[in-house]
Design an enzyme around this catalytic site. Structure first.
Site, PDB file in Angstrom:
ATOM      1  N   LYS A  42       0.823  -1.200   0.000  1.00  0.00           N
ATOM      2  CA  LYS A  42       0.000   0.000   0.000  1.00  0.00           C
ATOM      3  C   LYS A  42       0.863   1.258   0.000  1.00  0.00           C
ATOM      4  CE  LYS A  42      -2.845  -2.685   3.148  1.00  0.00           C
ATOM      5  NZ  LYS A  42      -3.177  -2.845   4.579  1.00  0.00           N
ATOM      6  N   GLY A  43       2.110   1.067   0.389  1.00  0.00           N
ATOM      7  CA  GLY A  43       2.974   2.193   0.725  1.00  0.00           C
ATOM      8  C   GLY A  43       3.297   3.165  -0.393  1.00  0.00           C
ATOM      9  N   GLU A  98       7.536   2.010  -6.235  1.00  0.00           N
ATOM     10  CA  GLU A  98       7.719   1.395  -4.912  1.00  0.00           C
ATOM     11  C   GLU A  98       7.927   2.487  -3.857  1.00  0.00           C
ATOM     12  OE1 GLU A  98       7.365  -0.766  -2.766  1.00  0.00           O
ATOM     13  OE2 GLU A  98       8.665  -2.464  -3.208  1.00  0.00           O
ATOM     14  N   ASP A  99       7.579   2.183  -2.621  1.00  0.00           N
ATOM     15  CA  ASP A  99       7.805   3.145  -1.542  1.00  0.00           C
ATOM     16  C   ASP A  99       9.281   3.166  -1.119  1.00  0.00           C
ATOM     17  OD1 ASP A  99       7.639   0.574  -0.471  1.00  0.00           O
ATOM     18  OD2 ASP A  99       6.125   1.064   1.040  1.00  0.00           O
ATOM     19  N   ASP A 102      14.566  -1.894   0.454  1.00  0.00           N
ATOM     20  CA  ASP A 102      15.382  -2.174   1.633  1.00  0.00           C
ATOM     21  C   ASP A 102      16.361  -3.287   1.240  1.00  0.00           C
ATOM     22  OD1 ASP A 102      16.068  -2.042   4.366  1.00  0.00           O
ATOM     23  OD2 ASP A 102      14.602  -3.547   4.910  1.00  0.00           O
ATOM     24  N   LYS A 130      17.248   2.389   0.491  1.00  0.00           N
ATOM     25  CA  LYS A 130      18.065   2.125   1.686  1.00  0.00           C
ATOM     26  C   LYS A 130      19.191   1.182   1.269  1.00  0.00           C
ATOM     27  CE  LYS A 130      15.362   1.345   5.543  1.00  0.00           C
ATOM     28  NZ  LYS A 130      14.799   0.387   6.548  1.00  0.00           N
ATOM     29  N   PHE A 151      14.368   3.132  10.395  1.00  0.00           N
ATOM     30  CA  PHE A 151      13.034   2.649  10.060  1.00  0.00           C
ATOM     31  C   PHE A 151      12.167   3.859   9.752  1.00  0.00           C
ATOM     32  CE2 PHE A 151       8.878   0.882  10.176  1.00  0.00           C
ATOM     33  CZ  PHE A 151       9.075  -0.303   9.489  1.00  0.00           C
ATOM     34  N   ASP A 158       4.555   2.633   6.576  1.00  0.00           N
ATOM     35  CA  ASP A 158       3.915   2.353   7.865  1.00  0.00           C
ATOM     36  C   ASP A 158       4.841   1.651   8.834  1.00  0.00           C
ATOM     37  OD1 ASP A 158       3.901  -0.182   6.379  1.00  0.00           O
ATOM     38  OD2 ASP A 158       2.687  -0.918   8.043  1.00  0.00           O
ATOM     39  N   ARG A 164       0.997   5.988   7.876  1.00  0.00           N
ATOM     40  CA  ARG A 164       0.998   6.124   6.414  1.00  0.00           C
ATOM     41  C   ARG A 164       0.542   7.506   5.966  1.00  0.00           C
ATOM     42  NH1 ARG A 164       1.767   1.067   4.030  1.00  0.00           N
ATOM     43  NH2 ARG A 164       0.762  -0.704   5.018  1.00  0.00           N
TER      44      ARG A 164
HETATM   45  P1  IMP Z   1      12.638  -5.423   1.065  1.00  0.00           P
HETATM   46  O1  IMP Z   1      12.028  -6.647   0.458  1.00  0.00           O
HETATM   47  O2  IMP Z   1      13.563  -5.752   2.192  1.00  0.00           O
HETATM   48  O3  IMP Z   1      13.296  -4.514   0.046  1.00  0.00           O
HETATM   49  O4  IMP Z   1      11.474  -4.639   1.776  1.00  0.00           O
HETATM   50  C1  IMP Z   1      10.598  -3.931   1.060  1.00  0.00           C
HETATM   51  C2  IMP Z   1       9.360  -3.539   1.816  1.00  0.00           C
HETATM   52  O5  IMP Z   1       9.512  -3.557   3.247  1.00  0.00           O
HETATM   53  C3  IMP Z   1       9.031  -2.112   1.469  1.00  0.00           C
HETATM   54  O6  IMP Z   1       8.294  -2.044   0.270  1.00  0.00           O
HETATM   55  C4  IMP Z   1       8.284  -1.654   2.685  1.00  0.00           C
HETATM   56  O7  IMP Z   1       6.936  -2.023   2.572  1.00  0.00           O
HETATM   57  C5  IMP Z   1       8.938  -2.410   3.820  1.00  0.00           C
HETATM   58  N1  IMP Z   1       9.996  -1.592   4.443  1.00  0.00           N
HETATM   59  C6  IMP Z   1      11.324  -1.731   4.332  1.00  0.00           C
HETATM   60  N2  IMP Z   1      11.992  -0.812   5.053  1.00  0.00           N
HETATM   61  C7  IMP Z   1      11.042  -0.040   5.625  1.00  0.00           C
HETATM   62  C8  IMP Z   1      11.095   1.114   6.476  1.00  0.00           C
HETATM   63  O8  IMP Z   1      12.157   1.636   6.868  1.00  0.00           O
HETATM   64  N3  IMP Z   1       9.895   1.615   6.852  1.00  0.00           N
HETATM   65  C9  IMP Z   1       8.694   1.101   6.456  1.00  0.00           C
HETATM   66  N4  IMP Z   1       8.608   0.036   5.653  1.00  0.00           N
HETATM   67  C10 IMP Z   1       9.760  -0.529   5.247  1.00  0.00           C
HETATM   68 MG    MG Z   2       6.287  -1.947   0.020  1.00  0.00          MG
END
Ligand code: IMP
Ligand code: MG
Length: 180
Positions: A42-43, A98-99, A102, A130, A151, A158, A164
């Site tokens: 949703k982000g 994408e939001d 990470d 990140k 974070f 969220d 959000r």
């Molecule tokens: P990844 O698969 O580790 O890249 O994580 C991606 C998803 O985790 C993002 O699309 C977010 O929904 C969530 N996420 C990762 N880091 C954060 C953060 O610092 N704050 C909030 N959501 C996060």
């Molecule tokens: Mg996400």
């Protein structure tokens, strides 16, 4: 647990300015073409709206929801599609919006799935990057801002479905994330 919001990292003004710059770049890269903006629920919604409003090329819109299971602050690497896009991507330009990237696990899985649908091009536009936490070789074509290993919350992001709606990007203070 008291949710303690940190300093403002990016204001609405910063975000709008950056979205305009990236929208212009997208316009140039896809001049005379159509693009599907595929938001990850949703982000990505507030950021997606900013990008969509400022592009002048023809855009189509759809959404996908993927989640990686793990603790609430880190993803596990096991990704599932919870809601799938219905738009036809064959021979289309797709920009996944994408939001935050990470580890990159979620997006890597999503992009691999989307490639099976035969898009003409597939690009990634992320509000936040990140980089320090990256464990995959995923690369974003359009990056709003790079962030440190915090974070982050707000502007779609969220913590436990909260924050959000903040009209800026902040982060949760360290002591509140620990021990979850
Ligand atoms: P990844 O698969 O580790 O890249 O994580 C991606 C998803 O985790 C993002 O699309 C977010 O929904 C969530 N996420 C990762 N880091 C954060 C953060 O610092 N704050 C909030 N959501 C996060
Ligand atoms: Mg996400």
């Amino acid at each position: 647990m008291a949710d303690k919001i940190g300093k403002v990292l990016f204001t609405q003004e910063d975000i709008t300015k950056r979205a305009k710059e990236l929208a212009k770049q997208i316009d140039e890269d896809f001049k005379g073409e159509e693009v599907i903006l595929l938001g990850t629920l949703k982000g990505s919604i507030p950021w997606l709206v900013d990008i969509m409003k400022h592009t002048t090329i023809e855009t189509k819109l759809d959404f996908i929801s993927a989640s990686s299971y793990g603790s609430s602050t880190t993803s596990s690497g096991v990704v599932k599609i919870r809601y799938d896009a219905s738009i036809n991507m064959y021979n289309e330009n797709v920009i996944v919006v994408e939001d935050i990237i990470d580890t990159g696990n979620t997006l890597k899985y999503v992009v691999e799935k989307l490639k099976e649908r035969g898009p003409k091009t597939i690009k990634i536009c992320t509000m936040l990057n990140k980089e320090a936490r990256r464990t995959t070789d995923i690369h974003a074509d359009y990056v709003g801002f790079d962030v440190d290993d915090l974070f982050v919350i707000g502007y779609g992001l969220d913590f436990d479905q909260k924050f959000r709606g903040l009209p800026y990007i902040s982060y949760l203070e360290e002591e509140d994330v620990e021990g979850l």
